[in-house]
Each structure stands twice: as C-alpha cells, then as structure tokens.
Design a protein around this motif. Structure first.
Motif, mmCIF file in Angstrom:
data_model
loop_
_atom_site.group_PDB
_atom_site.id
_atom_site.type_symbol
_atom_site.label_atom_id
_atom_site.label_comp_id
_atom_site.label_asym_id
_atom_site.label_seq_id
_atom_site.Cartn_x
_atom_site.Cartn_y
_atom_site.Cartn_z
ATOM 1 N N PRO A 106 0.805 -1.230 0.000
ATOM 2 C CA PRO A 106 0.000 0.000 0.000
ATOM 3 C C PRO A 106 0.835 1.277 0.000
ATOM 4 O O PRO A 106 1.690 1.481 0.860
ATOM 5 N N GLY A 107 0.597 2.102 -1.042
ATOM 6 C CA GLY A 107 1.246 3.411 -1.132
ATOM 7 C C GLY A 107 2.711 3.384 -1.480
ATOM 8 O O GLY A 107 3.378 4.424 -1.413
ATOM 9 N N ASP A 108 3.236 2.226 -1.880
ATOM 10 C CA ASP A 108 4.672 2.120 -2.149
ATOM 11 C C ASP A 108 4.951 2.506 -3.607
ATOM 12 O O ASP A 108 4.955 1.663 -4.502
ATOM 13 N N GLY A 109 5.173 3.792 -3.837
ATOM 14 C CA GLY A 109 5.473 4.272 -5.176
ATOM 15 C C GLY A 109 6.936 4.090 -5.526
ATOM 16 O O GLY A 109 7.756 3.692 -4.695
ATOM 17 N N ALA A 110 7.257 4.370 -6.777
ATOM 18 C CA ALA A 110 8.625 4.229 -7.267
ATOM 19 C C ALA A 110 8.860 5.277 -8.345
ATOM 20 O O ALA A 110 7.951 6.011 -8.734
ATOM 21 N N THR A 111 10.085 5.347 -8.833
ATOM 22 C CA THR A 111 10.455 6.323 -9.862
ATOM 23 C C THR A 111 10.159 5.742 -11.240
ATOM 24 O O THR A 111 10.769 4.750 -11.641
ATOM 25 N N PRO A 112 9.226 6.351 -11.994
ATOM 26 C CA PRO A 112 8.958 5.861 -13.348
ATOM 27 C C PRO A 112 10.033 6.347 -14.320
ATOM 28 O O PRO A 112 10.312 7.536 -14.434
ATOM 29 N N LEU A 113 10.622 5.409 -15.026
ATOM 30 C CA LEU A 113 11.577 5.751 -16.073
ATOM 31 C C LEU A 113 10.837 6.105 -17.363
ATOM 32 O O LEU A 113 9.684 5.718 -17.549
ATOM 33 N N PRO A 114 11.489 6.816 -18.271
ATOM 34 C CA PRO A 114 10.941 6.925 -19.628
ATOM 35 C C PRO A 114 10.835 5.537 -20.252
ATOM 36 O O PRO A 114 11.461 4.573 -19.796
ATOM 37 N N SER A 115 10.065 5.446 -21.312
ATOM 38 C CA SER A 115 9.881 4.160 -21.980
ATOM 39 C C SER A 115 11.198 3.645 -22.558
ATOM 40 O O SER A 115 12.169 4.397 -22.721
ATOM 41 N N GLY A 116 11.214 2.345 -22.862
ATOM 42 C CA GLY A 116 12.401 1.776 -23.476
ATOM 43 C C GLY A 116 12.751 2.463 -24.783
ATOM 44 O O GLY A 116 13.930 2.702 -25.082
ATOM 45 N N LEU A 117 11.742 2.788 -25.581
ATOM 46 C CA LEU A 117 11.990 3.498 -26.830
ATOM 47 C C LEU A 117 12.621 4.862 -26.570
ATOM 48 O O LEU A 117 13.488 5.313 -27.326
ATOM 49 N N ALA A 118 12.177 5.545 -25.526
ATOM 50 C CA ALA A 118 12.756 6.850 -25.191
ATOM 51 C C ALA A 118 14.224 6.706 -24.824
ATOM 52 O O ALA A 118 15.075 7.481 -25.278
ATOM 53 N N MET A 119 14.539 5.702 -24.013
ATOM 54 C CA MET A 119 15.933 5.524 -23.610
ATOM 55 C C MET A 119 16.798 5.097 -24.789
ATOM 56 O O MET A 119 17.936 5.559 -24.928
ATOM 57 N N ALA A 120 16.248 4.243 -25.659
ATOM 58 C CA ALA A 120 17.015 3.834 -26.840
ATOM 59 C C ALA A 120 17.247 5.004 -27.777
ATOM 60 O O ALA A 120 18.256 5.035 -28.501
ATOM 61 N N SER A 121 16.351 5.989 -27.773
ATOM 62 C CA SER A 121 16.525 7.157 -28.634
ATOM 63 C C SER A 121 17.746 7.973 -28.260
ATOM 64 O O SER A 121 18.237 8.767 -29.066
ATOM 65 N N SER A 122 18.236 7.792 -27.053
ATOM 66 C CA SER A 122 19.479 8.461 -26.658
ATOM 67 C C SER A 122 20.689 7.864 -27.374
ATOM 68 O O SER A 122 21.739 8.502 -27.453
ATOM 69 N N PHE A 123 20.565 6.626 -27.872
ATOM 70 C CA PHE A 123 21.719 5.899 -28.437
ATOM 71 C C PHE A 123 22.903 5.969 -27.468
ATOM 72 O O PHE A 123 24.057 6.071 -27.872
ATOM 73 N N ASP A 124 22.600 5.892 -26.174
ATOM 74 C CA ASP A 124 23.628 6.085 -25.141
ATOM 75 C C ASP A 124 23.541 4.953 -24.129
ATOM 76 O O ASP A 124 22.691 4.982 -23.227
ATOM 77 N N PRO A 125 24.387 3.913 -24.231
ATOM 78 C CA PRO A 125 24.352 2.821 -23.259
ATOM 79 C C PRO A 125 24.571 3.278 -21.821
ATOM 80 O O PRO A 125 24.105 2.609 -20.889
ATOM 81 N N ASP A 126 25.253 4.412 -21.614
ATOM 82 C CA ASP A 126 25.426 4.922 -20.254
ATOM 83 C C ASP A 126 24.092 5.280 -19.621
ATOM 84 O O ASP A 126 23.904 5.137 -18.404
ATOM 85 N N ILE A 127 23.161 5.778 -20.427
ATOM 86 C CA ILE A 127 21.813 6.081 -19.935
ATOM 87 C C ILE A 127 21.138 4.798 -19.457
ATOM 88 O O ILE A 127 20.501 4.758 -18.392
ATOM 89 N N ALA A 128 21.250 3.738 -20.254
ATOM 90 C CA ALA A 128 20.636 2.462 -19.892
ATOM 91 C C ALA A 128 21.248 1.918 -18.609
ATOM 92 O O ALA A 128 20.528 1.402 -17.739
ATOM 93 N N TYR A 129 22.573 2.028 -18.477
ATOM 94 C CA TYR A 129 23.221 1.543 -17.256
ATOM 95 C C TYR A 129 22.732 2.311 -16.027
ATOM 96 O O TYR A 129 22.389 1.712 -14.994
ATOM 97 N N ALA A 130 22.671 3.636 -16.132
ATOM 98 C CA ALA A 130 22.219 4.455 -15.002
ATOM 99 C C ALA A 130 20.779 4.122 -14.636
ATOM 100 O O ALA A 130 20.426 4.047 -13.448
ATOM 101 N N ALA A 131 19.941 3.904 -15.657
ATOM 102 C CA ALA A 131 18.546 3.563 -15.400
ATOM 103 C C ALA A 131 18.434 2.207 -14.712
ATOM 104 O O ALA A 131 17.693 2.036 -13.737
ATOM 105 N N GLY A 132 19.172 1.216 -15.219
ATOM 106 C CA GLY A 132 19.144 -0.101 -14.609
ATOM 107 C C GLY A 132 19.655 -0.089 -13.189
ATOM 108 O O GLY A 132 19.102 -0.757 -12.302
ATOM 109 N N SER A 133 20.697 0.675 -12.942
ATOM 110 C CA SER A 133 21.254 0.788 -11.602
ATOM 111 C C SER A 133 20.255 1.432 -10.650
ATOM 112 O O SER A 133 20.072 0.988 -9.513
#
Length: 729
Positions: A106-133
């Motif tokens: 109950p009430g346990d929210g979290a940080t929503p990431l941008p969609s996978g397509l949004a992150m892939a649009s960066s063409f930046d694996p560092d973004i993906a690593y930071a998001a996964g971490s």
C-alpha cells in the motif's frame, strides 16, 4: 580512517561469525566461485527442497490467489529455505521502474523511467546503465531481489502494444542498451531477467500464435539482440515467452532453450517462465528451470507432476539438480546470499534526476522547417492544448506500469474486457508539461485548452503567438493498436490547430510510430515518447533550448501500414484460444533493413533526429583484416553546444548488398569542436549465419560501409578487405 574500538570489535565479530558460518555451511564462503557454491549447496538439498525452488505462486492477491506467507508483495514469489539459508525470491515487474501490482504494498510508489523506446533514442548505453542501476537500487531498498526487466525483443510491428517496453528494431542497439540496463541492475545485488525469449513481437494472440522463422534469419536478428545483451549484462535469468516459435511453445522449446541458449551460448543461469506460459511437465526436459505464477498455468507442473516424472524416470534426477544449481548459481553471482535486500530509505530526488536525463536525451526533434524551435522566452502568449498536459505525462500500461511516488497525477479508466479491463487505466506521471512551460516562459501569458473540440482549440490557437499541442497514443500490454493513427480524433484536432496558427508545435507522447497527415502544416514536431518521472520538465527544457534536441529514432516511422511486411495484423478477429501462424517472411531484414531492401521511403527513417546545431563528418578511414575498424571526424559547425550520434552502416558484404547498423557513438561537442570517432564492428554484424555448418560465416572480400546521420542519410563512404573466417554460433 581510524576505527573506534566498538566499530573495530563489531567488524571482528562479523568476520568471525562469517568464517564460522562458512565452516558449517561451506557454500557461504564468498571466496568460492558461484558455480562451486551452488554445487556445494545443491548437494545438501533433498529432492523436496529442490522441487520447492523450481516453482512458485503469484506474489500478489489477484485472480483469486492469496498473498503467500513470507511474500512482501510483488509479481512472483519463491519461498526460501531456512535450514540451508536460501533467501526467498521476491520477484517484481520492473521494465521501466519498480512495479506495485494491485497496490499490494500500500502506497509504495517508485520512480517511473521513460519508456524503453525513449531511452534507446538516446543511443547512449550509459543512460541504460544508469537507469538499470537506479531501478535495481530502488528494488533492493524495498526488499525485492529479482527484477523482471531486460525486454529486448526486436520491434517487428509498430502496432505491438508492448513496443514501449522494448528498445528498437535493431539487434546491436537493442542488445547494447538492454545489456547495460541489466548490468546496472545486477551490480545492485538484484537478479535481472532478460525477456521475452523469443520473438514475442505482438500482443494479439500472444498465448497461441506461432512465430515462424528460419534459424539463420532468427540468429541474425532477434536472437542476436539477446546474445549481445546476455554477453554484456550477464543476466541471472532468462524469461521465456508466451508464444510458440516454429510451432513449439517458447517455454518448452528445446531448440531455443537447450540447443541455442544453454548449448551454443553456454548460458549458466536459469530459465524462468512467463506467468501462465507453462503447458506441460516436459518443459523441464526441454530447458525450462522454474515455473512462475503457477496458478495461471491451471496446473502447477513443476510441483507434483514434476515429482511424478522424476519418480518414473521421465525427468532424470540430474536434470532436476541442474535446474536448482542454475537458480542458486545466479543467486550467488548477483549477491543475494551475501548482500540480502534490505528495506532502506530511497533518495527519490536523485532517482528523478536519472529519469530526467534519460527523458531529455531521448526526445527526438522530427520537424522544424522554419526554426520555430527552440522557443524564444520572449513569446507573449502560449496556449497548451490537449494530452492532459495540465496534469502530467503519459505512461504505458500493463505489468510494467509504475505508480509514481505520491500516486498518479491523473488516472483515466477506459473500460473493456479481458486484459484491457485489468490494464485499462491510463496513468499520468506527476510532471506537468503545462507547469514546466509556465516556469520557462515567465513573461508570457500561458493558458491551457483541453482539446476536446477542434473548433474551440483552433480559436484558442488563433489568439496565441504559439500553440503547443500534446497528442497521446496510449499503449498497453495485452492489446495491439489496430492502426497507426492517433486515437480519439486527435489528427483532426491537430489539423484544425495548425490551420489556425502556423506557429504550432506538436508534441507526441506515443508508444511507437504514428502517422502524421498534418505534418506539412505543423511548425515543429517533437517525439517525447513516455517520458517518466520528470518528463514535463524534460520536454520544456528541449522546447525552450535549455537542452539540445539529441534523440535519434530507434524505430522506423512508416508512411502507411501498407509499407509493413504484414499490412494486416495477424490474428485479428480470431477467438482467444485459436492458434495461428505469423510468418516472418522478412527474416532478418527487420525495420529499416526491410525498407532498404524494398526501396520504400518511410515517413522518418531509423536513426533520424534533428538538432539545434549542425554537424559535419570528414576524414573517413576504414581498415580491414579480421573485422572492420572505422575512423572519422565529427565537428560541431553550429553556434551552440550539442550532441550528435553518427552511425556506421554496412552497405555491401563481399558483393552482397546490405544496410545494417554496425556501430554508433554519441558525441557531445562545443561550437567549433571536433572529435575523432573510432569504431570496430562485431564480426557477427558483418557475417551471415550458415545453418548447414552451424557457424557464423564471414566471406572474404571487399566490404563497403557508410557513415550517416540516419539509415537513409549517408554522408561518407569507404571500404576495406576482410579475410574469410567462421565463428562459433
């Protein structure tokens, strides 16, 4: 650093207790390899104890299930073993942030990431690593230790309801991004899956369809994306898919699980099923190691039926031991024994910053013919129209749905039956584009028009200096889009507004490509995707030029459905239990490769994206040998800082025409600054898969490459010779 006496005493006691435990339970010796620790532990398990970790129930009280004892509440749960010190597996959906299904916590929210397509649009694996971490740390801090993330299925159909969870239509881009996201998660002592293995490319008939494709074509496309991601991320588990592959269910597909994954790729982790994807106990013999959400299968196949199969010899005891060892090995490798998940405070401000950076780098500027963007902060009047932009930013739905901290900004119940009834709530994340635009344009009169009626919206636009229309395409697990139009009459709304005011900016919040019949009338078009926790602020930063427009499309935008390999979505109109075939006649020529092969001109090509500055490429040098190494210079010739993503494509392989991405690099440059980029291609991207020899084959000869700003905009060309060779599958 000097330790106080009490602290030193505590450290010594801890070391003594750990050493003592390792004497009694040798698998707790962290100096041993994960394989050795798993072997030692498995030796001490009884048959019933092994069976107990090979299946588990839902971890949430839905579909008539009760919350299992010991579960903190999540998608799935595998009980631990107190006698042997095996921690329970608390498994959470987490494609785009930590999920909380049915508000079980109950009430346990979290940080929503941008969609996978949004992150892939960066063409930046560092973004993906930071998001996964970030997601891994939030999960660990909530007491969760397995994340059901790592979606890497290639986007073969732009109408797929789950495209927003995935990365791209290209195996290199998808594999690199997914691998880095998985690596980031597992470094937080949380197991990540990679999913859905394999060819889970549409939601229509996902439980019954057969994805039919030749081995070579699969190896050069979808399976290569998985292979690259597994090599980079080393996920503890692979989640098999609902669908059939060449008529055999993915979760009992010997070719996929035993021969390819565990054989050719020597994958050491475990294969878990998707929830409700197990159809018989023979799945154990064919490579499945663990049954998930067993109530959804109707029969808990890996409980009593597996015991019976073990007793009869249908399933060998060695296979059951292999199943448990694989699970334990991944638990040791990720640190679940040595660093147990512990509920601790979470710095959501820091996590929001990760989400905002990903959103900014993933926003794609598609059209800006008159230089309307970036917006001058001297505009006197701005009207923001539609898209619920007064409340927040759109998110996608289904098992990946993240409830933001503090709850959603707005929810809209859409109604429906089946999975749509379960998932049919549109959730807006708490980041209002309207508020962010007002904060940027402090000297302007900024108003909001809901956009329900085109006439009213047009009148509001006519009275303003600038109109910004937000257009939404909500997508969800369990349903595909019937076509690529914007729903609910939004195309008519945009047409009316752009006719009334040529200074109209269209901001798209979509789960994939859409058609744009109004494109030529719009002053600018921005693809913002689903932009997550700080999407409103990220959109405003790009619109006003406080952040450069740096995103590049990870997926082709067709000019019409007629350009697709399957203009009519297979399975539409069939009964939910009807089995049918989806023949992937395009083979490995997915997305931009299909368009190139057929000579089709898309609405926007793969890799496309405009910037607020300009870049030139020069000095191309290509060297050969065992692979291709490509070197060239990138220069910012514009008047402001910016980031570019030059892409390298194979265009001819020893006389065989191809268009295939073999490398890319994101480069941030100041005005007038240049940088040399050097990329070496993975030889598999240059090769073809030889089914008869069961090897990758690289033919000797001249290989041609091009450096471009997209798959359809080649700036430099070069060539080099490669020696022939073969590589293991």
């Amino acid at each position: 650093m000097r330790l106080k006496p009490l602290a030193m005493t505590a450290m010594l006691l801890s070391a003594v207790s750990t050493a003592a435990l390792a004497q009694v339970q040798p698998w707790m010796n962290a100096k041993l390899s994960p394989d050795e620790r798993a072997r030692l532990l498995d030796q001490q398990m009884t048959e019933d104890e092994r069976i107990a970790i090979l299946h588990g129930p839902l971890g949430v009280g839905i579909f008539g299930a009760k919350l299992p004892a010991g579960a903190i509440g999540s998608a799935g749960f595998i009980p631990g073993n107190a006698r042997l010190g095996i921690p329970a597996l608390q498994e959470s959906d987490a494609s785009l942030g930590v999920a909380n299904p049915a508000n079980v916590r109950p009430g346990d929210g979290a940080t929503p990431l941008p969609s996978g397509l949004a992150m892939a649009s960066s063409f930046d694996p560092d973004i993906a690593y930071a998001a996964g971490s970030m997601v891994g740390h939030e999960a660990w801090s909530k007491g969760l230790n397995v994340l059901l993330g790592g979606g890497v299925d290639l986007i073969r159909d732009p109408r797929n309801g789950r495209n927003f969870e995935y990365y791209s239509e290209d195996p290199l881009l998808s594999g690199l991004m997914a691998g880095e996201a998985i690596r980031g998660t597992q470094e937080q002592h949380v197991v990540s899956t990679i999913k859905h293995f394999a060819l889970n490319d549409q939601e229509t008939g996902r439980m019954t369809l057969s994805a039919n494709i030749g081995e070579a074509a699969a190896r050069e496309s979808d399976l290569l994306a998985f292979e690259i991601a597994i090599e980079g991320g080393r996920p503890g588990s692979v989640m098999c898919a609902y669908n059939r592959v060449n008529s055999v269910y993915a979760c009992e597909n010997d070719q996929l699980l035993n021969k390819t994954l565990k054989g050719d790729w020597a994958y050491p982790g475990w294969v878990m099923s998707d929830w409700g994807a197990v159809h018989s106990v023979k799945a154990a013999a064919n490579g499945l190691d663990q049954e998930s959400g067993e109530q959804l299968d109707g029969t808990a196949w890996f409980n009593k039926p597996l015991k019976a199969a073990l007793a009869s010899g249908e399933i060998p005891a060695a296979r059951v031991s292999d199943m448990s060892r694989r699970i334990l090995r991944s638990m040791f490798a990720a640190g679940l024994f040595d660093h147990p998940a512990t509920k601790t405070p979470i710095d959501y401000d820091a996590d929001n910053a990760v989400a905002k950076r990903a959103a900014e780098e993933g926003i794609v500027l598609l059209s800006n013919p008159g230089g309307l963007l970036p917006l001058a902060k001297t505009a006197r009047s701005i009207v923001v129209i539609g898209g619920d932009a007064d409340a927040g930013v759109l998110s996608g739905a289904g098992s990946s749905q993240v409830v933001p901290v503090g709850g959603p900004a707005r929810t809209v119940q859409i109604g429906g039956e089946g999975l749509i009834d379960l998932n049919g709530v549109i959730v807006y994340d708490r980041s209002s584009p309207l508020a962010a635009i007002k904060a940027k344009a402090r000297g302007a009169h900024v108003t909001f028009e809901p956009g329900r009626y085109p006439k009213a919206a047009a009148e509001a636009a006519k009275a303003a200096d600038v109109a910004i229309v937000f257009a939404n395409q909500w997508m969800t697990e369990g349903a595909d889009a019937p076509d690529l139009t914007l729903p609910s009459g939004q195309d008519a709304l945009i047409a009316a507004v752009t006719k009334a005011n040529p200074h109209t900016i269209v901001v798209l919040q979509t789960g994939g490509p859409v058609l744009m019949p109004w494109l030529d009338q719009a002053g600018a078009v921005v693809e913002a995707w689903y932009s997550g926790a700080k999407g409103g602020e990220a959109i405003a930063d790009v619109l006003f030029g406080d952040a450069d427009a740096t995103g590049r499309l990870p997926i082709t935008f067709p000019a019409s459905e007629a350009q697709l390999p399957r203009p009519d979505l297979p399975g539409v109109g069939l009964a939910p239990t009807a089995k049918f075939d989806v023949d992937y006649a395009e083979g490995s020529e997915v997305g931009y490769r299909w368009f190139a092969q057929k000579g089709l001109k898309p609405l926007f090509p793969f890799g496309f994206g405009l910037s607020y500055t300009h870049f030139d490429y020069s000095g191309l040098k290509v060297t050969g040998g065992q692979s291709l190494t490509v070197r060239f210079d990138v220069k910012n010739t514009g008047g402001r800082p910016g980031s570019d993503t030059p892409q390298v494509y194979l265009t001819d392989a020893a006389g065989k025409a191809h268009v295939r991405l073999i490398g890319f690099q994101r480069v941030a440059l100041q005005p007038g600054e240049s940088r040399t980029v050097t990329l070496t291609a993975d030889p598999r991207l240059l090769a073809s898969f030889d089914e008869a020899a069961h090897r990758w084959r690289l033919d000797g000869g001249v290989y041609h490459v091009a450096v471009g700003a997209s798959s359809a905009d080649m700036k430099l060309t070069g060539e080099a010779k490669l020696a022939p060779k073969t590589m293991k599958p």
